[in-house]
Motif scaffolding. Structure first.
Motif, short mmCIF file in Angstrom:
data_model
loop_
_atom_site.label_atom_id
_atom_site.label_comp_id
_atom_site.label_asym_id
_atom_site.label_seq_id
_atom_site.Cartn_x
_atom_site.Cartn_y
_atom_site.Cartn_z
N ILE A 18 31.15 -27.47 -40.96
CA ILE A 18 31.33 -26.69 -39.97
C ILE A 18 32.92 -26.39 -39.72
CG2 ILE A 18 31.75 -27.44 -37.48
CD1 ILE A 18 29.02 -28.87 -37.63
N ASP A 37 42.21 -31.80 -44.57
CA ASP A 37 41.13 -32.43 -45.37
C ASP A 37 41.63 -33.28 -46.32
OD1 ASP A 37 37.82 -31.29 -45.13
OD2 ASP A 37 38.37 -32.83 -46.66
N VAL A 59 42.32 -38.10 -41.96
CA VAL A 59 42.79 -38.27 -40.49
C VAL A 59 42.98 -39.57 -40.01
CG1 VAL A 59 42.09 -35.62 -40.12
CG2 VAL A 59 40.35 -37.71 -40.04
N THR A 185 25.00 -28.78 -43.62
CA THR A 185 26.09 -28.93 -44.07
C THR A 185 26.03 -30.19 -45.29
OG1 THR A 185 26.71 -30.56 -42.52
CG2 THR A 185 27.47 -28.46 -42.12
P1 ADP Z 1 29.96 -31.44 -41.17
O1 ADP Z 1 30.66 -30.04 -41.27
O2 ADP Z 1 28.46 -31.40 -40.66
O3 ADP Z 1 30.81 -32.51 -40.28
P2 ADP Z 1 30.83 -31.93 -44.05
O4 ADP Z 1 30.54 -33.26 -44.70
O5 ADP Z 1 30.21 -30.88 -44.70
O6 ADP Z 1 29.77 -32.14 -42.64
O7 ADP Z 1 32.23 -31.65 -43.65
C1 ADP Z 1 32.99 -32.89 -43.11
C2 ADP Z 1 34.27 -32.51 -43.68
O8 ADP Z 1 35.37 -33.61 -43.45
C3 ADP Z 1 34.52 -32.73 -45.26
O9 ADP Z 1 35.35 -31.51 -45.79
C4 ADP Z 1 35.20 -33.91 -45.70
O10 ADP Z 1 36.09 -33.95 -46.91
C5 ADP Z 1 36.04 -34.10 -44.47
N1 ADP Z 1 36.38 -35.57 -44.10
C6 ADP Z 1 35.69 -36.77 -44.30
N2 ADP Z 1 36.60 -37.69 -43.87
C7 ADP Z 1 37.70 -37.26 -43.81
C8 ADP Z 1 38.98 -37.84 -43.54
N3 ADP Z 1 39.24 -39.27 -43.65
N4 ADP Z 1 40.27 -37.13 -43.44
C9 ADP Z 1 40.18 -35.86 -43.57
N5 ADP Z 1 38.89 -34.97 -43.60
C10 ADP Z 1 37.62 -36.05 -43.75
#
Ligand code: ADP
Length: 248
Positions: A18, A37, A59, A185
């Motif tokens: 997303i 990210d 984050v 996703t």
């Molecule tokens: P959705 O889009 O359904 O939420 P995804 O797993 O495809 O699911 O995307 C989630 C995004 O959040 C990924 O790019 C992942 O790397 C990122 N993410 C997960 N944990 C963290 C974190 N601690 N800090 C920053 N980004 C994160």
């Protein structure tokens, strides 16, 4: 037609799913985007595709969030739109979940909203306003099985959205929440993996739903773009399911 010309945005979790689709739509509509990210490869790919800037960031860590806000300030001179979207899921009951997994889900899904938002709100207020959009979930509105930490965190995102909208409305900062249902996703595949199921089951179930399919990342992204834009100038404190009537 919505325009985001001149808008400066931060998208957390912009490396996939997303967040990635939203960075793309925001850029298509004229915004400049900082992509935050934890995944460097995904984040850099989105930055390349959107002409945006990637900052590696966990984050849940204040220092990392500060680096994201600092980059937006240095390169763009401020932030008009913050999409608090990075998230993780653990599919377990309250009896099954480990304390570490509980803390991780809470840190990534809800603590991050506090950390990122307060880094941009003073600047938004000083410049006359802004738009913050949080990623909630259908499971922030109702419950779901074997997802106790996720449901708790997303319920918190939903009500934190309302609280923030009340606090910062006087500074013309709008705060809204999109609540995706099942969306195609990596998270869906991750859920299937954790449950020991095939993700095909999620797609098959979707045939029974009102619109007959699960969401695509762009379905959510288009709603976020509307909330980011001045077309939604009087919309704040709203919790918007984007799920093809899944929660209806
Ligand atoms: P959705 O889009 O359904 O939420 P995804 O797993 O495809 O699911 O995307 C989630 C995004 O959040 C990924 O790019 C992942 O790397 C990122 N993410 C997960 N944990 C963290 C974190 N601690 N800090 C920053 N980004 C994160």
């Amino acid at each position: 037609m919505i325009s985001l010309d001149g808008k400066r945005a931060i998208v957390t979790g912009g490396g996939a799913g997303i967040g990635r689709a939203t960075a793309q739509v925001l850029a298509e509509l004229g915004a400049r985007v900082v992509i935050a990210d934890i995944d460097t490869d995904g984040g850099e790919r989105t930055a390349k595709d959107t002409g945006g800037i990637f900052v590696r960031c966990d984050v849940s860590r204040r220092e990392d969030c500060e680096a994201v806000a600092h980059t937006a300030q240095e390169r763009f001179g401020g932030v008009d739109v913050l999409f608090n979207n990075a998230g993780v899921i653990r599919r377990s009951t309250v009896c099954e979940i480990t304390e570490d997994d509980w803390d991780l889900v809470m840190a990534v899904n809800i603590r991050s909203v506090m950390l990122m938002s307060r880094l941009v709100i003073p600047g938004m207020a000083a410049r006359g306003g802004g738009s913050i959009i949080n990623t909630g979930s259908g499971w922030g509105i109702r419950g779901g099985g074997r997802a106790v930490s996720y449901c708790a965190s997303k319920g918190a995102v939903v009500n934190m959205t309302r609280a923030m909208a009340i606090d910062h409305g006087p500074d013309n900062i709008r705060v809204n929440c999109v609540c995706p249902g099942d969306t195609a996703t990596g998270m869906l595949a991750e859920e299937a993996r954790q449950l020991g199921e095939s993700s095909d089951a999620f797609y098959a179930d979707a045939a029974d739903r009102p619109l007959g399919r699960i969401g695509q990342p762009r379905d959510i992204a288009q709603t976020v773009a509307f909330l980011a834009s001045d077309a939604s100038a009087f919309l704040s404190g709203a919790v918007i399911p984007v799920d093809g009537a899944g929660t209806a």
